[in-house]
Write a protein that holds these residues in place. Structure first.
Motif, mmCIF file in Angstrom:
data_model
loop_
_atom_site.group_PDB
_atom_site.id
_atom_site.type_symbol
_atom_site.label_atom_id
_atom_site.label_comp_id
_atom_site.label_asym_id
_atom_site.label_seq_id
_atom_site.Cartn_x
_atom_site.Cartn_y
_atom_site.Cartn_z
ATOM 1 N N LEU A 177 -15.629 -8.468 26.710
ATOM 2 C CA LEU A 177 -15.589 -7.641 25.509
ATOM 3 C C LEU A 177 -14.258 -6.898 25.356
ATOM 4 O O LEU A 177 -13.775 -6.696 24.237
ATOM 5 N N GLU A 181 -7.825 -10.964 23.999
ATOM 6 C CA GLU A 181 -8.159 -11.901 22.923
ATOM 7 C C GLU A 181 -9.007 -11.238 21.847
ATOM 8 O O GLU A 181 -8.782 -11.435 20.644
ATOM 9 N N VAL A 182 -9.983 -10.432 22.261
ATOM 10 C CA VAL A 182 -10.821 -9.709 21.291
ATOM 11 C C VAL A 182 -9.990 -8.664 20.558
ATOM 12 O O VAL A 182 -10.119 -8.492 19.334
#
Length: 212
Positions: A177, A181-182
């Motif tokens: 999370l 990348e998120v």
């Protein structure tokens, strides 16, 4: 009256700190140039000669501080992760240790701020290494090492937040999370502000972390 030998010794004592300071300044200039070039030109488009030219030093000088382009990129990423060039790992810093103190709300807010800061500083490099890794063995190694270190930091941070060793599933969930990348997806692609990301991360951690 001082002898020639004592005068020479005094001179050497003065010169040594000066040389060390100049070496530190040179290293900092090289890393600053590399940081800019890697984010603008990417891994393949940045050479050691390019870094040397941008830093205003000889190529040999760059190699005297960093034996390879991979080591240079790793050093740039390491500094970006913590926000300075002090040789102190994330998990050994006061703000990290603070995750184990205070109310649940305070600990989670501190974690969200740490995550936001790290991703703000490293997101550009995450994009560089992620894009280059499939075709470059050196970058693939940097990516693997970076992800392994991130997971270790998540595991240590979770232990402080929840007061016990986290399970593998708990560690993996938070590790995914809070990944760069998120962050890139939400901030660069979706247009979120870093403040909005931090608030979302705090809410997400509040919902995800077990009550202890």
């Amino acid at each position: 009256m001082p002898t020639k030998s004592s005068a020479a010794e005094t001179t050497r004592r003065y010169e040594s700190p000066m040389r060390a300071r100049r070496a530190q300044e040179t290293r900092a200039a090289v890393m600053a140039a590399a940081a800019e070039l890697f984010t603008i030109n990417g891994w393949a488009g940045t050479g050691m000669r390019d870094v040397a030219k941008a830093a205003g030093v000889a190529t040999e000088t760059v190699y005297s501080h960093f034996s390879s382009k991979r080591m240079l990129l790793q050093a740039v990423i390491d500094v970006a992760v913590v926000g300075d060039d002090e040789q102190v790992a994330v998990a050994q810093r006061a703000e990290f240790a603070a995750l184990g103190h205070g109310s649940r709300h305070e600990r989670i807010a501190g974690a969200a701020a740490l995550i936001r800061g790290a991703n703000e500083r490293t997101a550009a490099y995450a994009g560089v290494i992620r894009e280059a890794a499939p075709g470059d063995e050196q970058i693939a190694e940097v990516l693997a090492a970076t992800r392994a270190r991130q997971r270790q930091d998540v595991e240590a941070g979770l232990a402080l937040l929840i007061g016990r060793a986290p399970t593998t599933e708990e560690t993996d969930e938070v590790w995914a999370l809070m990944s760069p990348e998120v962050y890139l997806l939400l901030v660069d692609t979706a247009g979120w502000t870093p403040d909005a990301y931090e608030a979302w991360m705090a809410t997400l951690l509040e919902r995800t972390l077990p009550i202890t």
